[in-house]
Design a protein around this motif. Structure first.
Motif, short mmCIF file in Angstrom:
data_model
loop_
_atom_site.label_atom_id
_atom_site.label_comp_id
_atom_site.label_asym_id
_atom_site.label_seq_id
_atom_site.Cartn_x
_atom_site.Cartn_y
_atom_site.Cartn_z
N GLY A 177 1.39 -1.77 14.96
CA GLY A 177 0.03 -1.46 14.19
C GLY A 177 -0.55 -1.38 13.73
N LEU A 178 0.98 -0.84 12.73
CA LEU A 178 1.10 -0.58 11.42
C LEU A 178 0.83 -0.83 9.95
CD1 LEU A 178 -0.10 2.90 9.59
CD2 LEU A 178 2.39 3.53 10.40
N PRO A 179 0.24 -1.66 9.36
CA PRO A 179 0.81 -2.03 8.31
C PRO A 179 1.72 -1.57 7.54
CG PRO A 179 -1.07 -3.13 8.69
CD PRO A 179 -1.35 -2.32 9.63
N THR A 180 3.18 -1.77 7.37
CA THR A 180 3.60 -1.58 5.95
C THR A 180 4.57 -1.76 5.71
OG1 THR A 180 4.10 0.86 8.76
CG2 THR A 180 5.45 0.31 6.32
N ARG A 181 4.75 -2.15 4.40
CA ARG A 181 6.26 -2.37 3.42
C ARG A 181 6.66 -1.52 3.16
NH1 ARG A 181 1.58 -0.93 0.74
NH2 ARG A 181 1.84 0.49 -1.17
N PRO A 182 7.72 -2.76 2.86
CA PRO A 182 9.13 -2.14 2.51
C PRO A 182 9.75 -1.49 1.88
CG PRO A 182 9.52 -4.81 2.24
CD PRO A 182 8.48 -4.03 2.34
N GLU A 183 8.58 -0.78 0.91
CA GLU A 183 9.10 0.28 -0.16
C GLU A 183 7.99 1.13 0.06
OE1 GLU A 183 5.21 -2.70 -1.94
OE2 GLU A 183 7.48 -2.83 -0.92
N GLN A 184 7.71 1.19 1.16
CA GLN A 184 6.87 3.07 2.42
C GLN A 184 8.35 3.41 3.31
OE1 GLN A 184 3.17 0.25 3.34
NE2 GLN A 184 2.70 2.99 3.47
N ILE A 185 9.08 2.71 3.55
CA ILE A 185 10.03 2.86 4.14
C ILE A 185 11.34 3.83 3.72
CG2 ILE A 185 11.99 2.26 5.52
CD1 ILE A 185 9.01 2.32 7.04
N LEU A 186 11.86 5.05 3.97
CA LEU A 186 13.01 5.78 3.41
C LEU A 186 14.31 5.36 4.44
CD1 LEU A 186 14.81 7.13 0.85
CD2 LEU A 186 13.74 9.32 2.26
N VAL A 187 15.07 5.34 4.09
CA VAL A 187 16.56 5.25 5.44
C VAL A 187 17.20 6.60 5.41
CG1 VAL A 187 18.39 4.09 7.01
CG2 VAL A 187 16.06 2.63 6.02
N THR A 188 17.36 7.00 6.36
CA THR A 188 17.89 8.50 6.62
C THR A 188 18.87 8.44 6.78
OG1 THR A 188 16.61 9.28 8.29
CG2 THR A 188 15.94 9.26 5.58
N ALA A 189 20.23 9.81 7.43
CA ALA A 189 20.54 9.71 8.25
C ALA A 189 20.10 10.56 9.41
CB ALA A 189 22.12 10.17 7.45
N GLY A 190 19.35 9.91 10.40
CA GLY A 190 19.22 10.19 11.50
C GLY A 190 17.72 10.96 10.93
N ALA A 191 16.63 11.05 12.46
CA ALA A 191 15.60 12.08 11.77
C ALA A 191 15.23 12.99 12.02
CB ALA A 191 15.18 12.18 13.20
N GLN A 192 16.51 14.00 12.23
CA GLN A 192 16.94 15.26 11.34
C GLN A 192 16.62 15.26 9.77
OE1 GLN A 192 16.54 18.07 13.22
NE2 GLN A 192 16.63 19.97 12.13
N GLN A 193 17.36 14.81 9.13
CA GLN A 193 17.93 14.71 8.11
C GLN A 193 16.00 14.11 7.23
OE1 GLN A 193 19.20 11.65 5.40
NE2 GLN A 193 21.15 13.40 4.72
N ALA A 194 15.35 13.22 8.06
CA ALA A 194 14.08 13.00 7.31
C ALA A 194 13.70 14.17 7.55
CB ALA A 194 13.56 11.89 8.25
N PHE A 195 13.23 15.09 8.31
CA PHE A 195 12.49 15.96 9.05
C PHE A 195 13.32 17.13 8.05
CE2 PHE A 195 11.47 20.27 11.12
CZ PHE A 195 9.47 20.16 10.19
#
Length: 495
Positions: A177-195
Motif C-alpha cells: 500500500g505504499l507506492p515505492t520506486r527502487p531509487e527510494q531504497i537503500l540496502v543495508t547490512a541489517g536494520a541496525q546499520q540502517a538506523f
C-alpha cells in the motif's frame, strides 16, 4: 544500581568529576570500597567507561566522592585482583577486562536450539529471533548460484544495494500500500546499520530525539553512542498515550523520533490508525523526522499485517517519514540484509554516509535474499503458525511455573513483556545466567537507567521444550531462598 550516560574520554583519561557524575547515587552516599569497586566494574562492563582509559588518582577520587584515600586504594586493589584495572608505578591505573570476559554487546550469539556457539550448554532467551526455516537458505543459495558468475565479473561494489534487490524491496512496499520506486531504497547490512546511518546523517551531538519507553535496546545504544539527548513517550500494556506524545513533541521539538508501531518491541502493542495519523501530524508540525522501525511488522499472529505507517503520510504529501526493515525476523539474523525507504534525495545522501563506513554490502547475502523475498508471501504463513504454537507454549509454561507473574498476550511480534510484580529483573537475570539461562532484563529497554526493573522480555522463538526448560529455570532462580536484591544491573546483549 542505576548507571547513566557514557563517559567520553577522547584523551584516554577520565577525571574525578567525570567518574563521579556516572557513579550511582547510593555509592556516593555511602562510598565503601566494595561498592565503589563494584560500581566501576559494572561501568566498564556496560561500556560506559571505555577500556584502556586512565582512572583518577586515588587522592583525587577520594576527595571527589567524599571518602578516605584508604577506601579508594582498597577499591582499586579489588579491581586489580579481579582483572578490571592494571597499575604501573608512575603511569597510573588503567581499565581493562580480565581474560574470558566481554563488554556489553560482545557475547557469542546462539542458534535457535538454545546452545551457545562455543558449545557451552545454555538457553538463550535474550535473542528475539528464530533460526532459518529448515532448508530455506540452502535452497536460496542453489537458486542464486546461476547469477553469481555474471556478478563476479564486476568489482562487486554496490553502495545502494543490488538493483534487483532494491526493486524487490520497493515492489513489496508497493504491494503493501505504499507506492515505492527502487531509487527510494537503500540496502543495508541489517536494520541496525540502517538506523545508525539515518542517525549519523540527520543528527549531531547534543540534538534532541524522542523514542518510545520502553523501546528496542540496540536503538537506544546507537542514540547514546551518537551523544544525543533523549526524551521519551511511554508505551504501556494498553499502548501509547497520544496526548502525552503530542505534548512531548511540542515541548522538545526533537530532530528525530524513533517508533516501532507494529507489534512494538518489547511490549508487542500495535498502534491504531487514528494514533498513527496523530503522530504523523504532530511530527510534521514540529519538523521532526519520523523513523519507523518495521523489523517486526510481518510477524502478525492474530490480526492482519498493518500497511506501512508511511502510506498514511503519502496521502497528505508528507515526506518526513523514514522506514527501516530487514530479513532478520522473517528469515534469519545471519543474513545481514536490511533497508531504508525514504525520498530518493535522502537515499542518495545516506549512501554517501554509508560509503564512508563500509563502502558496500555483501553481494552474496543480497543474491541469496532475492529468492527469499520472492517467496515471502508463500513461506511466511508457516513461520507464523510455528510462532503461534511457541507463544502458546510459553504462556502455558509461565502459568505453570510462575503463576504470580503477569503479561498481556500480544497480537504479534516475538516476545512477552512480563511483569514480575517486584523490581528484581536485573538480579534475576544475573542469577538465571549463572544457571545457564540468558534473558533480556527490563532495564535494557528503558530510556532512563534503572527503569523497568519489574519486567523481563521473554521471546517465544525457541521450541516449546526449550521454552519450558528456560521458564522452569527462571522460576527456580526467582523462588530460591536467598532474596533477590532489587536494581542490581548487569550487562547483556539483546536483539
Amino acid at each position: 544500581m542505576a548507571y547513566g550516560r557514557v563517559v567520553q574520554t577522547a584523551d584516554r583519561t577520565i577525571g574525578s568529576r567525570q567518574l563521579t557524575a556516572v557513579l550511582p547515587a547510593e555509592v556516593l552516599a555511602r562510598p565503601g570500597y566494595r561498592s565503589l569497586a563494584d560500581a566501576v566494574r559494572t561501568l566498564i562492563l556496560d561500556g560506559r567507561i571505555a577500556l584502556h582509559v586512565r582512572l583518577p588518582a586515588e587522592r583525587e577520587l577520594a576527595e571527589a566522592v567524599g571518602a578516605s584515600r584508604a577506601t579508594v586504594t582498597a577499591a582499586y586493589d579489588l579491581l586489580r585482583e579481579s582483572g578490571y584495572v592494571r597499575s604501573r608505578r608512575g603511569s597510573g591505573t588503567w581499565t581493562e577486562l580480565p581474560d574470558g570476559h566481554r563488554p556489553v554487546g560482545a557475547h557469542s550469539l546462539v542458534g535457535a536450539g538454545g546452545f551457545k556457539a562455543d558449545g557451552e550448554d545454555g538457553i538463550d532467551l535474550a535473542i528475539a529471533a528464530m533460526g532459518a526455516p529448515e532448508g530455506s537458505i540452502a535452497d536460496a543459495l542453489a537458486r542464486a548460484a546461476p547469477r553469481l558468475p555474471a556478478l563476479a565479473r564486476n568489482p562487486g561494489y554496490h553502495p545502494f544495494g543490488l538493483p534487483d534487490l532494491r526493486g524487490a524491496v520497493a515492489d513489496r512496499f508497493t504491494r503493501r500500500g505504499l507506492p515505492t520506486r527502487p531509487e527510494q531504497i537503500l540496502v543495508t547490512a541489517g536494520a541496525q546499520q540502517a538506523f545508525a546511518l539515518v542517525v549519523s546523517l540527520l543528527c549531531g551531538p547534543g540534538d534532541r530525539v524522542v523514542t518510545e519507553n520502553p523501546t528496542y535496546a540496540n536503538a537506544l545504544d546507537a542514540l547514546r553512542h551518537a551523544r544525543l539527548r533523549t526524551a521519551s513517550i511511554a508505551v504501556s500494556d494498553t499502548g501509547w498515550d497520544m496526548e502525552i506524545a503530542e505534548s512531548t513533541l511540542r515541548q522538545t521539538v526533537p530532530r528525530l523520533a524513533y517508533v516501532i508501531p507494529d507489534f512494538h518491541n518489547p511490549t508487542g502493542a500495535l498502534m491504531p490508525e487514528e494514533q498513527r495519523l496523530r503522530l504523523l501530524a504532530a511530527t510534521r508540525t514540529t519538523g521532526t523526522w519520523l523513523v519507523v522501525d518495521e523489523t517486526i511488522a510481518d510477524i502478525a499472529l492474530d490480526v492482519p499485517a498493518p500497511p506501512p505507517l508511511a502510506s498514511l503520510a503519502a496521502r497528505t504529501g508528507a515526506d518526513h517519514v523514514i522506514t527501516i526493515g530487514s530479513l532478520s525476523k522473517t528469515h534469519w539474523g545471519g543474513l545481514r540484509v536490511g533497508w531504508v525507504r525514504a525520498s530518493a534525495k535522502l537515499i542518495t545522501e545516506l549512501a554517501a554516509v554509508r560509503v564512508s563506513a563500509d563502502m558496500t554490502g555483501s553481494v552474496l547475502d543480497q543474491v541469496v535474499s532475492l529468492p527469499l523475498m520472492a517467496d515471502l508471501d508463500r513461506t511466511l504463513p508457516a513461520r507464523l503458525a510455528q510462532l503461534r504454537i511457541q507463544r502458546a507454549a510459553l504462556a502455558r509454561s509461565l502459568q505453570r511455573h510462575t503463576p504470580e507473574w503477569s503479561w498481556r498476550l500480544p497480537p504479534g511480534g516475538l516476545s512477552l513483556w512480563v511483569d514480575l510484580g517486584e523490581p528484581v529483573s536485573s538480579a534475576l537475570a544475573e542469577r538465571a545466567g549463572a544457571a545457564g539461562v540468558h534473558i533480556g532484563r527490563g532495564a535494557r529497554f528503558g530510556v532512563d537507567p534503572g527503569t523497568f526493573e519489574h519486567r523481563l522480555r521473554i521471546p517465544y522463538t525457541l521450541p516449546p521444550d526449550r521454552l519450558d526448560e528456560g521458564v522452569r529455570l527462571l522460576a527456580q532462580a526467582f523462588h530460591e531462598g536467598v532474596p533477590l536484591t532489587p536494581g542490581v544491573e548487569r550487562p547483556y546483549w539483546v536483539a
